[in-house]
Design an enzyme around this catalytic site. Structure first.
Site, mmCIF file in Angstrom:
data_model
loop_
_atom_site.group_PDB
_atom_site.id
_atom_site.type_symbol
_atom_site.label_atom_id
_atom_site.label_comp_id
_atom_site.label_asym_id
_atom_site.label_seq_id
_atom_site.Cartn_x
_atom_site.Cartn_y
_atom_site.Cartn_z
ATOM 1 N N LYS A 13 54.495 -10.338 25.462
ATOM 2 C CA LYS A 13 55.072 -10.057 26.786
ATOM 3 C C LYS A 13 56.537 -10.508 26.854
ATOM 4 C CE LYS A 13 52.023 -12.559 29.097
ATOM 5 N NZ LYS A 13 51.211 -13.093 27.992
ATOM 6 N N ARG A 86 48.681 -14.397 37.357
ATOM 7 C CA ARG A 86 47.695 -14.871 36.385
ATOM 8 C C ARG A 86 46.332 -15.090 37.027
ATOM 9 N NH1 ARG A 86 51.613 -17.057 32.457
ATOM 10 N NH2 ARG A 86 50.551 -17.574 30.535
ATOM 11 N N ARG A 125 54.599 -18.861 16.035
ATOM 12 C CA ARG A 125 55.813 -18.475 16.763
ATOM 13 C C ARG A 125 56.647 -19.692 17.146
ATOM 14 N NH1 ARG A 125 53.760 -16.465 22.786
ATOM 15 N NH2 ARG A 125 53.069 -18.509 23.471
ATOM 16 N N ARG A 156 56.613 -24.644 21.016
ATOM 17 C CA ARG A 156 56.167 -25.042 22.350
ATOM 18 C C ARG A 156 55.007 -26.037 22.252
ATOM 19 N NH1 ARG A 156 55.381 -19.559 25.764
ATOM 20 N NH2 ARG A 156 53.595 -20.802 26.438
ATOM 21 N N ARG A 167 43.946 -21.841 26.004
ATOM 22 C CA ARG A 167 44.689 -20.889 26.857
ATOM 23 C C ARG A 167 44.021 -19.523 26.858
ATOM 24 N NH1 ARG A 167 50.112 -21.404 24.165
ATOM 25 N NH2 ARG A 167 50.826 -19.739 25.505
HETATM 26 P P1 AMP Z 1 53.698 -18.578 29.343
HETATM 27 O O1 AMP Z 1 55.065 -18.919 28.874
HETATM 28 O O2 AMP Z 1 53.653 -17.345 30.201
HETATM 29 O O3 AMP Z 1 52.687 -18.548 28.222
HETATM 30 O O4 AMP Z 1 53.240 -19.768 30.318
HETATM 31 C C1 AMP Z 1 53.129 -21.090 29.845
HETATM 32 C C2 AMP Z 1 52.313 -21.920 30.801
HETATM 33 O O5 AMP Z 1 52.953 -21.984 32.089
HETATM 34 C C3 AMP Z 1 50.908 -21.386 31.110
HETATM 35 O O6 AMP Z 1 49.964 -21.729 30.107
HETATM 36 C C4 AMP Z 1 50.628 -22.085 32.450
HETATM 37 O O7 AMP Z 1 50.342 -23.450 32.240
HETATM 38 C C5 AMP Z 1 51.978 -22.002 33.144
HETATM 39 N N1 AMP Z 1 52.126 -20.746 33.913
HETATM 40 C C6 AMP Z 1 52.984 -19.732 33.664
HETATM 41 N N2 AMP Z 1 52.840 -18.755 34.563
HETATM 42 C C7 AMP Z 1 51.854 -19.156 35.398
HETATM 43 C C8 AMP Z 1 51.226 -18.574 36.535
HETATM 44 N N3 AMP Z 1 51.570 -17.361 36.976
HETATM 45 N N4 AMP Z 1 50.245 -19.274 37.150
HETATM 46 C C9 AMP Z 1 49.875 -20.503 36.717
HETATM 47 N N5 AMP Z 1 50.416 -21.112 35.662
HETATM 48 C C10 AMP Z 1 51.405 -20.451 34.990
#
Ligand code: AMP
Length: 210
Positions: A13, A86, A125, A156, A167
């Site tokens: 994404k 989400r 990654r 990360r 996750r």
């Molecule tokens: P991502 O970079 O999109 O993989 O997001 C990393 C982390 O940020 C996720 O595993 C959640 O802990 C938090 N996060 C990101 N977007 C959301 C969301 N829309 N709702 C809740 N937690 C989020």
């Protein structure tokens, strides 16, 4: 054009959003990037969410929705939503929020990736601290610098095997129901995420320009 890019962790994404932002002159909202920036800045919000994110859990809906509203308010360009919504509650709040701003979602695209590929992709990654590019590394020849800008690459905190598996469970439990929310809206499409990034991008552009 207001697009939601859906897909499990590691589906691509972030990579595709960055390309679509350039191609269609969109505002890219990655809620994960926004939260990581809050943590890096040491803000009160960052302190509140750091543990949740590092454990691979979801930040509470109310916090996410108010954070997102502030960003949506600040742009008049089309938006690409990456990592939001989400949960179904976030999807409902997003619809309601966009309506208030006289906007609506035009496309919901799922980047579909088999679960068997996810953990491997996530563990290999790295992200560039400077330009935020996501880079896949060969574990036998790990890269230290970003091939695009020479910036420092980092892993990360939530990209370990154990967290990646967790996750994925959170994704299936909380986020996959968002697919049913949009599936029959006439705006929903699916792209095969197991293709090369170039092929995935081509498919996305086809959907967005037809
Ligand atoms: P991502 O970079 O999109 O993989 O997001 C990393 C982390 O940020 C996720 O595993 C959640 O802990 C938090 N996060 C990101 N977007 C959301 C969301 N829309 N709702 C809740 N937690 C989020």
């Amino acid at each position: 054009m207001n697009i939601i890019l859906m897909g499990c962790p590691g589906a691509g994404k972030g990579t595709q959003s960055a390309k679509l932002k350039e191609r269609f002159d969109l505002t890219h909202i990655s809620t994960g990037d926004v939260l990581r920036a809050e943590i890096a800045s040491g803000s009160a919000l960052g302190k509140q969410v750091a543990d949740i994110i590092n454990q691979g859990n979801l930040v509470p809906d109310a916090l996410m929705i108010s954070m997102l509203e502030n960003i949506v308010k600040s742009t008049s360009k089309g938006i690409i939503f990456d990592g939001f919504p989400r949960t179904v509650a976030q999807a409902e709040a997003l619809d309601e929020m966009l309506k208030r701003f006289g906007r609506e979602i035009t496309h919901v695209i799922m980047i579909d990736l088999p679960a068997s590929e996810v953990v491997n992709r996530i563990c290999s990654r790295r992200q560039c601290k400077a330009c935020k590019a996501i880079v896949r590394v060969d574990m036998k020849q790990p890269l230290e610098k970003c091939p695009s800008c020479g910036g420092e690459l980092y892993t990360r905190a939530d990209d370990t095997e154990e967290r990646a598996k967790h996750r994925l469970e959170v994704y299936y439990h909380d986020t996959l129901p968002v697919k049913s929310y949009y599936e029959n809206s006439g705006k929903y499409a699916v792209v095969n995420g197991a293709q090369t990034p170039e092929q995935v991008f081509e498919n996305l552009v086809q959907i967005l320009t037809k």
